[in-house]
Design an enzyme around this catalytic site. Structure first.
Site, PDB file in Angstrom:
ATOM      1  N   LYS A   1       2.121   2.156  -5.073  1.00  0.00           N
ATOM      2  CA  LYS A   1       2.802   1.630  -6.269  1.00  0.00           C
ATOM      3  C   LYS A   1       1.960   1.836  -7.521  1.00  0.00           C
ATOM      4  CE  LYS A   1       3.114  -2.484  -4.544  1.00  0.00           C
ATOM      5  NZ  LYS A   1       2.724  -2.221  -3.157  1.00  0.00           N
TER       6      LYS A   1
ATOM      7  N   ASP B 167       0.818  -1.225   0.000  1.00  0.00           N
ATOM      8  CA  ASP B 167       0.000   0.000   0.000  1.00  0.00           C
ATOM      9  C   ASP B 167       0.847   1.268   0.000  1.00  0.00           C
ATOM     10  OD1 ASP B 167      -2.288  -1.663   0.253  1.00  0.00           O
ATOM     11  OD2 ASP B 167      -1.904  -1.783   2.409  1.00  0.00           O
TER      12      ASP B 167
ATOM     13  N   GLN C 287       2.060  -5.993  -3.186  1.00  0.00           N
ATOM     14  CA  GLN C 287       2.375  -6.045  -1.744  1.00  0.00           C
ATOM     15  C   GLN C 287       3.716  -5.340  -1.467  1.00  0.00           C
ATOM     16  OE1 GLN C 287       1.372  -9.475  -3.093  1.00  0.00           O
ATOM     17  NE2 GLN C 287      -0.656  -8.622  -2.864  1.00  0.00           N
TER      18      GLN C 287
ATOM     19  N   GLY D 205      -4.312  -4.322  -4.744  1.00  0.00           N
ATOM     20  CA  GLY D 205      -5.376  -3.428  -5.174  1.00  0.00           C
ATOM     21  C   GLY D 205      -4.780  -2.057  -5.339  1.00  0.00           C
ATOM     22  N   HIS D 206      -5.055  -1.423  -6.456  1.00  0.00           N
ATOM     23  CA  HIS D 206      -4.608  -0.048  -6.545  1.00  0.00           C
ATOM     24  C   HIS D 206      -5.646   0.832  -7.206  1.00  0.00           C
ATOM     25  CE1 HIS D 206      -2.206  -2.449  -9.505  1.00  0.00           C
ATOM     26  NE2 HIS D 206      -3.037  -1.805 -10.290  1.00  0.00           N
TER      27      HIS D 206
HETATM   28  P1  IMP Z   1      -2.926 -12.761   1.804  1.00  0.00           P
HETATM   29  O1  IMP Z   1      -1.983 -12.216   0.787  1.00  0.00           O
HETATM   30  O2  IMP Z   1      -4.367 -12.510   1.494  1.00  0.00           O
HETATM   31  O3  IMP Z   1      -2.648 -14.211   2.128  1.00  0.00           O
HETATM   32  O4  IMP Z   1      -2.670 -11.981   3.184  1.00  0.00           O
HETATM   33  C1  IMP Z   1      -1.458 -12.131   3.918  1.00  0.00           C
HETATM   34  C2  IMP Z   1      -1.029 -10.793   4.527  1.00  0.00           C
HETATM   35  O5  IMP Z   1      -0.644  -9.900   3.482  1.00  0.00           O
HETATM   36  C3  IMP Z   1      -2.131 -10.071   5.307  1.00  0.00           C
HETATM   37  O6  IMP Z   1      -1.535  -9.360   6.387  1.00  0.00           O
HETATM   38  C4  IMP Z   1      -2.681  -9.099   4.298  1.00  0.00           C
HETATM   39  O7  IMP Z   1      -3.297  -7.993   4.911  1.00  0.00           O
HETATM   40  C5  IMP Z   1      -1.406  -8.695   3.580  1.00  0.00           C
HETATM   41  N1  IMP Z   1      -1.631  -8.213   2.217  1.00  0.00           N
HETATM   42  C6  IMP Z   1      -1.932  -8.944   1.123  1.00  0.00           C
HETATM   43  N2  IMP Z   1      -2.035  -8.152   0.050  1.00  0.00           N
HETATM   44  C7  IMP Z   1      -1.784  -6.900   0.458  1.00  0.00           C
HETATM   45  C8  IMP Z   1      -1.708  -5.635  -0.218  1.00  0.00           C
HETATM   46  O8  IMP Z   1      -1.877  -5.511  -1.432  1.00  0.00           O
HETATM   47  N3  IMP Z   1      -1.407  -4.566   0.572  1.00  0.00           N
HETATM   48  C9  IMP Z   1      -1.167  -4.685   1.901  1.00  0.00           C
HETATM   49  N4  IMP Z   1      -1.227  -5.830   2.555  1.00  0.00           N
HETATM   50  C10 IMP Z   1      -1.522  -6.934   1.842  1.00  0.00           C
END
Ligand code: IMP
Length: 429
Positions: free
Chosen positions: A16, A13, A223, A40-41
């Site tokens: 990017k 977040d 991420q 997500g952006h």
């Molecule tokens: P997952 O990717 O859904 O398995 O989540 C694992 C961890 O990564 C969690 O703490 C999510 O909140 C975090 N996470 C996954 N995608 C994002 C993102 O795009 N931005 C911020 N945190 C993310």
């Protein structure tokens, strides 16, 4: 500078999407190499807001090819919905390419993600519940289903059957819940094909073609470094590799092809999900940053945890990713703060730590050691070149670069494309 990797330097977040979108204007191809629709952006183009989770924001530029590489996990339902959303808004999606080798997120992955989070209770990871972890688990367990398998009716049926035998057992016996029906999934997934088929190809061949022609290639990470499975705050991480090195594996190129790595750095720190966060602000100051920065997840809508900038993290990110340059985002969010802090080291039981610790127990006990700055208390959103910025804002930026020893090539002062200050051209045409 034809091949550039852009990654998140913190917990994701960082903004990017906006930087990718800016660079995409001059990129011939934009490649996603890991993650899925957990990303997500939000991108603002001509005052129109676009929210994307899977398709690279390069799609908004008619001239650039957009690639979803082999390292990405694809939920075809989300992909088809995103394609329809873009088409409805007048965006041509013909330039999209999907890797034959990309793995599919299946309905049982999403259910398993939810069930596992519930089972873990207070120890939950705080995932996005999009099935990302279970899809990568199956990939590593060598039972995943790839796009190439979906194209082959027999192969798909066989793999799906084998998976359902195993998964339904798990659902019934371990989670004591109903399983999934073969025909429903089989037909639904084969039903996505007419919409997807024309995009599916061997994407590594296409990327190599662009590289051999010295075209501008942008590898877009999702991420952030601290969510990396190896280098992040394990186990509070995602199940892929958001670091720069993963661009090679997730796109199918060799390390010698990469010319530059840019880390996106938000002017403060945020995190969603669980896990220790040394500079977290649990007070009014944190709420103020959350409000000013609209720090609510694009994918889940969850409020993000907010805190001061942490340079221990940034030095770590610079090392792990081999950063040559940083892009500092959301500077304007700090415009009305009288005193701003930067964490330069941690105090762990009286010992000064300058390197990011591997142990979460240690990290949870780390107290930030801060440097304080007078805020600039002025509007930066109208600045269009570095000289337009207030002197105290420039001091803040220079201190960040000085502390991590990486120059800032891009500074963002708002969500719009024009609210971007360029100090070094990344792509030339
Ligand atoms: P997952 O990717 O859904 O398995 O989540 C694992 C961890 O990564 C969690 O703490 C999510 O909140 C975090 N996470 C996954 N995608 C994002 C993102 O795009 N931005 C911020 N945190 C993310």
């Amino acid at each position: 500078m034809p091949a550039v990797v852009l990654i998140g330097s913190q917990w994701g977040d960082e903004g990017k999407g906006k930087i990718t979108d800016y660079l995409a204007e001059k990129a011939d191809v934009v490649v996603r190499y890991q993650g899925g629709n957990n990303a997500g952006h939000t991108v603002v183009v001509d005052n129109q807001e676009f929210k994307l989770h899977l398709i690279p924001s390069g799609i908004l530029y008619p001239g650039s090819t957009c690639i979803i590489g082999n390292g990405v996990v694809i939920d075809p339902q989300v992909l088809v919905e995103e394609l329809e959303y873009l088409e409805k808004r007048g965006i041509c999606t013909d330039s999209l390419k999907l890797s034959l080798r990309a793995h599919l997120i299946m309905p049982y992955h999403i259910r398993l993600d939810e069930l596992e989070e519930e089972r873990k209770g207070v120890n939950k990871i705080g995932t996005t519940r999009r099935g990302i972890g279970p899809a990568y688990m199956d990939k590593a367990a060598r039972i995943g289903i790839r796009l190439v398998d979906l194209l082959d009716e027999e192969e798909f049926a066989e793999r799906l059957k084998r998976n359902l035998d195993e998964k339904n057992n798990l659902f019934n016996k371990i989670y004591e819940t109903e399983g999934f029906e073969f025909t429903e999934i089989f037909e639904r997934y084969r039903g996505y094909l007419p919409k997807m088929r024309k995009y599916i190809t061997d994407t590594s061949v296409i990327i190599h073609q662009f590289l051999s022609e010295k075209k501008n290639v942008l590898f877009e990470g999702a991420q952030g470094t601290l969510l990396d499975m190896d280098h992040g705050t394990y186990p509070y991480v995602t199940s892929s590799h958001p670091v720069a090195g993963a661009a090679c594996i997730g796109a199918g190129v060799g390390p010698s092809e990469i010319n530059k790595t840019i880390g996106v750095v938000k002017s403060y720190t945020t995190r969603v999900g669980e896990g220790p966060f040394p500079t977290e602000l649990l007070d009014e100051q944190g709420d103020f940053i959350r409000r000013q920065g609209h720090e609510f997840g694009t994918t889940t809508g969850r409020p993000r945890r907010c805190g001061w900038l942490d340079v221990v993290i940034l030095r770590y990110a610079a090392r792990i990713n081999g950063l040559n340059s940083i892009a500092i985002t959301k500077l304007d969010v700090l415009d009305n703060i009288e005193r701003i802090k930067i964490c330069t080291a941690y105090d762990y039981r009286g010992e000064v730590l300058t390197e990011f610790p591997a142990s979460l127990k240690v990290l949870a006990e780390c107290k930030p050691i801060y440097e304080e700055f007078e805020g600039w208390m002025a509007d930066t959103t109208t600045a269009r070149c570095y000289e337009d910025l207030p002197p105290k804002a420039k001091m803040y930026l220079e201190r960040i670069s000085g502390l991590i020893k990486v120059p800032a090539s891009i500074i963002a002062v708002g969500p719009k494309r024009e609210q971007t200050i360029i100090r070094e051209a990344i792509f030339t045409r």
